[in-house]
Design a protein around this motif. Structure first.
Motif, mmCIF file in Angstrom:
data_model
loop_
_atom_site.group_PDB
_atom_site.id
_atom_site.type_symbol
_atom_site.label_atom_id
_atom_site.label_comp_id
_atom_site.label_asym_id
_atom_site.label_seq_id
_atom_site.Cartn_x
_atom_site.Cartn_y
_atom_site.Cartn_z
ATOM 1 N N ARG A 1 0.838 -1.212 0.000
ATOM 2 C CA ARG A 1 0.000 0.000 0.000
ATOM 3 C C ARG A 1 0.868 1.255 0.000
ATOM 4 N NH1 ARG A 1 -3.291 3.219 3.930
ATOM 5 N NH2 ARG A 1 -5.190 3.781 2.802
ATOM 6 N N GLN B 1 2.546 2.289 -3.369
ATOM 7 C CA GLN B 1 1.740 2.924 -4.413
ATOM 8 C C GLN B 1 1.658 4.437 -4.246
ATOM 9 O OE1 GLN B 1 -2.012 0.792 -5.546
ATOM 10 N NE2 GLN B 1 -1.462 -0.546 -3.845
ATOM 11 N N LYS C 1 -4.914 -3.462 3.351
ATOM 12 C CA LYS C 1 -5.490 -3.849 2.062
ATOM 13 C C LYS C 1 -6.469 -2.793 1.521
ATOM 14 C CE LYS C 1 -4.878 -8.852 1.920
ATOM 15 N NZ LYS C 1 -5.539 -10.172 1.808
ATOM 16 N N THR C 2 -6.676 -1.731 2.281
ATOM 17 C CA THR C 2 -7.512 -0.636 1.803
ATOM 18 C C THR C 2 -6.861 0.024 0.597
ATOM 19 O OG1 THR C 2 -8.255 -0.208 4.069
ATOM 20 C CG2 THR C 2 -8.595 1.551 2.464
ATOM 21 N N ASP C 3 -7.661 0.343 -0.395
ATOM 22 C CA ASP C 3 -7.138 1.059 -1.563
ATOM 23 C C ASP C 3 -6.424 2.319 -1.076
ATOM 24 O OD1 ASP C 3 -7.039 2.995 -3.771
ATOM 25 O OD2 ASP C 3 -8.287 1.567 -4.861
ATOM 26 N N SER D 1 -5.989 5.081 -2.334
ATOM 27 C CA SER D 1 -6.699 6.326 -2.646
ATOM 28 C C SER D 1 -7.842 6.579 -1.675
ATOM 29 C CB SER D 1 -7.239 6.289 -4.074
ATOM 30 O OG SER D 1 -8.200 5.253 -4.228
#
Length: 540
Positions: free
Chosen positions: A125, A128, A182-184, A186
Motif C-alpha cells: 500500500r 503505491q 489492504k484498503t485502496d 486512494s
C-alpha cells in the motif's frame, strides 16, 4: 486429531476476540484513573482530520502515525537507517534478494501478533503512494512470505536505496494490520489499530479540540538507546494530550501558564524571551532545517507555461520572505541549492547564476513572454499557520508588483490540504481549484533527489501536488539513484539542479530552523524530522 492444528494464531476469531479481551484487561491496568496518570500536554496549530498517514503527506497526520504505528526501519539522529521492527536482515551478493526476520513478541494494539502478511500488505500500500516505493516497484519481482515472521523482497534490478526508503523519517513506511493495509491507497482508513508505542483513543478524539493517546501496554520497545526515530521507543508517560490551538499566542500563553509541556512551533517573536526564561528550554528538533516552498498548479494556465513559472522564480525575494516567516536572522539562511545549504551532502551552485535574488523587471518580461491573460491567480493561504501565512502574504505582494492579478483565499491548513488534491482548472472553478499554495519541507525531504517533492512525472498518482512534468528531471533522478560512483552522483546532482532552474517545478523561499520550546522539567527530547513523545521524562 488435535483441533488446535487447524487454528491460525492471530487470524480469524482469535485475532478479533480472545486477544482483545487480554488487551482490554491490560488497558484497565495501565490507565487506572486520570488523577493517577502522568499526562504530557502539547498543542498543534493544525487540526487532525485525516487518520491515515499513507493517504496524505500532511505533517499532523504523519506525527499521528509516528505515535500509533511502528516501522521496519527508522532513521537515527545521524540519518542512518536502523532496524526497528526488523530483528535481522540480509542482502544477497547480487543485491536482488532482501531477507527480513521480524523481532519476537511484536503485537498490534488489539493484541494480535504482527505477522509477515501484515508487513507485506503495508509495504504494497505504501509503495503505491510514496516515491521510494514507486521506485522499488519499478525494480520489483515479488514480495513473499517465507513464514509468519519472515519475508523476502525479490528484485529484478538492484536497488541500493531500498533500506533507506523503508526508513524514510518524513513519510514513513508504517506497519498496519493486513485488514487496514489492504484498503485502496486512494481511500482513507478510519480504524486505527497500531503497532507503535501509543494507542489512539478514538472515543476521546474531539476534532477541532483535542486528540488523546495512551501508552500501549502491548508495545515492545527495542533495547537500544533512543536516537531520532530509531532505538528504544520507551514511553514514560501514561497519557498524551494534543490540543488544537491555531492561535500561536494562545498556545504560548498556555505554555507559560503551565497548561502545556511542549510547543513545537511557538510564535517566532517570542522565542528570544523563552530562551531567557529559566522555566523553559528552547531547542531545534530538526538540525537539517526546513525549506520554504511554493507549489504551482502546472496542469493549467498560466503555470503550465515555463515562462510563467520562471517569472515566479524571478519575483521571489528570499530575505524578505524568510525575515517575515522566521524573524531572527540566526534561524534562517538564503539558499538557492535545491538540496539545501550548510551541513548537507549535496549543496551545489549549478544553474543558480541567473536566479539569485529578486528581479522584478525580469519577472515582468517573463510573464509577458508567457502570454499571461490576466486571469486571477488563486493563492491558498493557511490562516492557522503563522509562518506559512506570512510566506504567502509576502509572495502575493511580489506577484502583484510583477503584474499578476491575485485572488488570495484564506482557509485553515486542514482545508488547504484537502483542497490541494483538486486537479481542476481554477479559472473555471476558483472556489474549489487552486493555482498556488505555500508549504515547508523537512530536511530529509529535500536533501537529495530521492524525495517526493522533486518527482516530476506529471501524474497525480505519483507526483506531489502541482503535478509538474519534466522527463529530463525524472531521467536524471534515475541516473542519481543508479549512479555507480560518488562522482557520478555529483554530476547527476548538478545536472538535476540546472534542469530544475530551467523548468521550475516548484520554488524555494529559503532555508530556516524551527525553534521549539518545552518546560525545563522535561528531559529526553529527541532530535529528528518531527517531535516524538517517547524517551521523555518529567522531573519534579
Amino acid at each position: 486429531m488435535n483441533m488446535q492444528t487447524n487454528i491460525q494464531i492471530g487470524r480469524g476469531p482469535l485475532r478479533s476476540a480472545a486477544t482483545r479481551i487480554s488487551v482490554a484487561a491490560a488497558l484497565l491496568l495501565s490507565t487506572t484513573t486520570l488523577a493517577d496518570a502522568t499526562v504530557f500536554r502539547t498543542a498543534t496549530d493544525t487540526d487532525l482530520k485525516i487518520l491515515d498517514p499513507v493517504s496524505t503527506t500532511t505533517a499532523v497526520t504523519i506525527m499521528h502515525g509516528l505515535k500509533v504505528y511502528d516501522t521496519l526501519f527508522s532513521m537515527d539522529e545521524n540519518e542512518t537507517p536502523q532496524p526497528q521492527m526488523v530483528d535481522t536482515y540480509s542482502v544477497s551478493d547480487d543485491g536482488l534478494i532482501y531477507r527480513f526476520r521480524l523481532r519476537d513478541g511484536l503485537v498490534f494494539s488489539d493484541g494480535s501478533p504482527v505477522e509477515s502478511s501484515d508487513v507485506i500488505a503495508s509495504i504494497k500500500r505504501w509503495a503505491q503512494k510514496r516515491s521510494e516505493g514507486q521506485l522499488m516497484n519499478e525494480r520489483l519481482e515479488t514480495i513473499v512470505e517465507t513464514d509468519s515472521t519472515a519475508f523476502e523482497i525479490r528484485l529484478k534490478k538492484p536497488f541500493a536505496l531500498l533500506i533507506r526508503g523503508l526508513a524514510n523519517p518524513v513519510l514513513p513506511m508504517f506497519v498496519m494490520r493486513e485488514e487496514e493495509a489492504k484498503t485502496d491507497p486512494s481511500a482513507q482508513i478510519t480504524t486505527v489499530i497500531g503497532s507503535g508505542p501509543f494507542i489512539f483513543r478514538q472515543d476521546l478524539w474531539r476534532p477541532g479540540d483535542v486528540v488523546v493517546y495512551e501508552k500501549s501496554p502491548t508495545y515492545k520497545p527495542r533495547s537500544e538507546k533512543a536516537s531520532g526515530q530509531a532505538g528504544g521507543k520507551v514511553v514514560n508517560v501514561d497519557r498524551l494530550e494534543e490540543r488544537y490551538m491555531p492561535d500561536g499566542n494562545t498556545a504560548l500563553q498556555a505554555l507559560r501558564n503551565d497548561e502545556l509541556d511542549f510547543l513545537y512551533s511557538p510564535p517566532q517573536d517570542a522565542v528570544e524571551s523563552l530562551r531567557q526564561d529559566p522555566n523553559f528550554t528552547v531547542g531545534v528538533i530538526d538540525n537539517q532545517g526546513m525549506m520554504g516552498a511554493i507549489r504551482l498548479n502546472t496542469m493549467h494556465p498560466p503555470f503550465n507555461n515555463v515562462y510563467a513559472r520562471q517569472a515566479m522564480q524571478a519575483l521571489v525575494d528570499q530575505p524578505s520572505i524568510l525575515s517575515t516567516m522566521v524573524g531572527s536572522k540566526d534561524m534562517y539562511r538564503v539558499c538557492y541549492s535545491i538540496f539545501g545549504c550548510g551541513a548537507v551532502p549535496f549543496e551545489t551552485a549549478a544553474g543558480t547564476e541567473d536566479w539569485k535574488g529578486q528581479n522584478l523587471e525580469k519577472a515582468k518580461d517573463l510573464l509577458k513572454k508567457s502570454g499571461y491573460d490576466g486571469r486571477p491567480i488563486v493563492v491558498m493561504i493557511p490562516s492557522d499557520d503563522e509562518q506559512l501565512m506570512n510566506q504567502s502574504l509576502v509572495l502575493v505582494e511580489f506577484m502583484r508588483q510583477a503584474g499578476f492579478a491575485v485572488d488570495p483565499q484564506s482557509m485553515d491548513w486542514s482545508t488547504l490540504t484537502s483542497r490541494r488534491e483538486n486537479t481542476g482548472d481554477p479559472a473555471k472553478d476558483p472556489k474549489v481549484a487552486w493555482d498556488i499554495f505555500g508549504t515547508w519541507l523537512p530536511g530529509s525531504f529535500f536533501k537529495d533527489p530521492f524525495n517526493l517533492a522533486l518527482v516530476a512525472t506529471g501524474d497525480p498518482k505519483t507526483a506531489w501536488y502541482g503535478w509538474p512534468k519534466d522527463d529530463k528531471i525524472e531521467a536524471l533522478r534515475a541516473a542519481w539513484i543508479d549512479a555507480p560512483t560518488t562522482e557520478d552522483q555529483r554530476k547527476a546532482i548538478d545536472d538535476i539542479q540546472v534542469q530544475y532552474y530551467a523548468s521550475v517545478p516548484q520554488i524555494y523561499t529559503g532555508q530556516f530552523y524551527q525553534a521549539s520550546a518545552w518546560r525545563s522539567q522535561i528531559k529526553g527530547v529527541l532530535k529528528g524530522s518531527y517531535p516524538v513523545y517517547w524517551n521523555l521524562t518529567i522531573n519534579p
